[in-house]
Design an enzyme around this catalytic site. Structure first.
Site, PDB file in Angstrom:
ATOM      1  N   ARG A  58       0.367  -3.838   6.045  1.00 22.78           N
ATOM      2  CA  ARG A  58      -0.119  -2.467   5.943  1.00 22.78           C
ATOM      3  C   ARG A  58       0.928  -1.516   6.511  1.00 22.78           C
ATOM      4  O   ARG A  58       1.513  -1.770   7.571  1.00 22.78           O
ATOM      5  CB  ARG A  58      -1.447  -2.295   6.694  1.00 22.78           C
ATOM      6  CG  ARG A  58      -2.647  -2.933   6.010  1.00 22.78           C
ATOM      7  CD  ARG A  58      -3.008  -2.196   4.728  1.00 22.78           C
ATOM      8  NE  ARG A  58      -4.153  -2.778   4.034  1.00 22.78           N
ATOM      9  CZ  ARG A  58      -4.070  -3.665   3.065  1.00 22.78           C
ATOM     10  NH1 ARG A  58      -2.889  -4.110   2.689  1.00 22.78           N
ATOM     11  NH2 ARG A  58      -5.163  -4.117   2.470  1.00 22.78           N
TER      12      ARG A  58
ATOM     13  N   ASP B 105       7.099  -3.691   1.811  1.00 20.02           N
ATOM     14  CA  ASP B 105       6.330  -3.525   0.577  1.00 20.02           C
ATOM     15  C   ASP B 105       5.262  -2.463   0.729  1.00 20.02           C
ATOM     16  O   ASP B 105       4.631  -2.082  -0.256  1.00 20.02           O
ATOM     17  CB  ASP B 105       5.674  -4.848   0.168  1.00 20.02           C
ATOM     18  CG  ASP B 105       4.975  -4.751  -1.170  1.00 20.02           C
ATOM     19  OD1 ASP B 105       5.638  -4.353  -2.145  1.00 20.02           O
ATOM     20  OD2 ASP B 105       3.766  -5.042  -1.249  1.00 20.02           O
TER      21      ASP B 105
ATOM     22  N   GLU C 200       1.119   6.258   0.262  1.00 20.42           N
ATOM     23  CA  GLU C 200       1.573   5.801  -1.044  1.00 20.42           C
ATOM     24  C   GLU C 200       0.889   6.657  -2.106  1.00 20.42           C
ATOM     25  O   GLU C 200      -0.311   6.913  -2.003  1.00 20.42           O
ATOM     26  CB  GLU C 200       1.231   4.331  -1.240  1.00 20.42           C
ATOM     27  CG  GLU C 200       1.864   3.436  -0.164  1.00 20.42           C
ATOM     28  CD  GLU C 200       1.396   1.974  -0.220  1.00 20.42           C
ATOM     29  OE1 GLU C 200       0.498   1.649  -1.018  1.00 20.42           O
ATOM     30  OE2 GLU C 200       1.925   1.183   0.548  1.00 20.42           O
TER      31      GLU C 200
ATOM     32  N   HIS D 138       4.394  -1.568  -2.969  1.00 18.65           N
ATOM     33  CA  HIS D 138       3.116  -2.252  -2.739  1.00 18.65           C
ATOM     34  C   HIS D 138       2.815  -3.209  -3.895  1.00 18.65           C
ATOM     35  O   HIS D 138       1.749  -3.177  -4.507  1.00 18.65           O
ATOM     36  CB  HIS D 138       1.979  -1.243  -2.564  1.00 18.65           C
ATOM     37  CG  HIS D 138       0.807  -1.817  -1.813  1.00 18.65           C
ATOM     38  ND1 HIS D 138      -0.087  -1.040  -1.127  1.00 18.65           N
ATOM     39  CD2 HIS D 138       0.389  -3.096  -1.644  1.00 18.65           C
ATOM     40  CE1 HIS D 138      -1.005  -1.796  -0.567  1.00 18.65           C
ATOM     41  NE2 HIS D 138      -0.735  -3.056  -0.865  1.00 18.65           N
TER      42      HIS D 138
END
Length: 322
Positions: A238, A262, A267, A286
């Site tokens: 996260r 990632d 986002e 992600h």
């Protein structure tokens, strides 16, 4: 025949057919997929629902207290930070997630980021693309064998990383104060009982934790300063676990060697996000969780949890307790 009414508040999937594949087999369940993006709309449409599914929209205490018939809330994801668990528990509504749908995928992606950082693929790819064709663009690169991977959090994904890391000759350490010693022994992880010790020994530090009030921005200036200056941070968990301003500064100043990420705290991110412009940061959007197989499993598993409760059966993965 009165049917159970299951409302999906929102979704960003290309197809919701996997949900339908589950619900179409249940003659007494009416599945109602919606795109509800205001609190007023969610309050209205979920008030008398027997089951509620959500993706990104918030199910806060007001919405949950307004539920009259709800027997289950399910999120087609691992995290449930957009659901007020306390309010759900007070209403005695079980909340389900899908924590086991992409274990292989995320563990593979964590290794992908680690290898990209270790071999400096960003620099090598550019050296090929610009015609210089010079391996020295990535200097210095050290061998992976005998280096150390430190796992902060040793849940299912972290444990799945272990044999993959060992196949490259990495030694694997793990820090997780909530797990018994036998888990470490069974999974081939050398247990480290102090986080400081793990950070001091690790050439790669992989974060595999839930984002909670306790873990929010735990990867901060102090955390990064305790890592080796030659070490890399890997995060496929996260974005909120990392203080991004501190990480940017650490990468610019060489406090650590690099990072493979990632997930970011927000986002999507603008093209001028500082992490995207750094030579020593590898960032993916992600994507760790995604394969077509994982997507199908995610959606069908979430729907199956709703069906279980409506059939009077226990949930496979209940998040809250009451």
């Amino acid at each position: 025949m009165n049917k159970f009414r299951v409302v999906l508040t929102d979704y960003r999937y290309e197809s919701i057919q996997p949900f339908c594949d589950v619900y179409d087999k249940e003659a007494d369940i009416e599945f109602i997929p919606m795109q509800l993006h205001t609190k007023a709309d969610i309050l209205r449409e979920t008030e008398y629902a027997d089951g509620v599914m959500c993706h990104f929209e918030q199910l806060d205490s007001d919405i949950i207290k307004n539920l009259k018939n709800c027997k289950v809330i399910a999120r087609s994801a691992v995290g449930v930070d957009n659901i007020d668990l306390q309010a759900a528990s007070e209403k005695r509504i079980p909340v389900a997630n899908v924590p086991d749908y992409c274990v292989e995928e995320v563990s593979n992606h964590a290794m992908l980021l680690l290898l990209n950082c270790a071999k400096k693929m960003k620099q090598l790819e550019r050296a090929a693309a610009d015609g210089s064709w010079d391996y020295s663009a990535a200097k210095p690169v050290g061998a992976l064998r005998y280096k150390t991977l430190g796992l902060v959090g040793c849940g299912n994904i972290a444990r799945c990383i272990v044999p993959k890391a060992k196949a490259f000759g990495l030694t694997v350490l793990g820090y997780d104060p909530y797990l018994p010693e036998e888990i470490f022994e069974r999974c081939g992880i050398t247990q480290v009982k102090e986080l400081d010790s793990l950070l001091a020994q690790s050439d790669f530090v992989n974060i595999q934790l839930h984002h909670t009030a306790e873990t929010d921005k735990m990867v901060n200036e102090d955390f990064l300063a305790r890592m080796k200056p030659t070490a890399y941070l890997i995060n496929t968990a996260r974005g909120g676990l990392v203080d991004e301003a501190a990480l940017v500064e650490a990468l610019r100043r060489g406090v650590i060697a690099g990072a493979g990420l990632d997930v970011l705290s927000t986002e999507s991110v603008p093209a001028d996000h500082p992490l995207l412009g750094l030579e020593n940061a590898v960032v993916t959007p992600h994507a760790a969780w995604y394969t077509e197989e994982a997507m199908y499993t995610l959606l069908t598993s979430a729907a199956a949890e709703v069906v279980r409760v409506l059939r009077g059966q226990p949930l496979k993965h209940q998040v809250n307790r009451f």
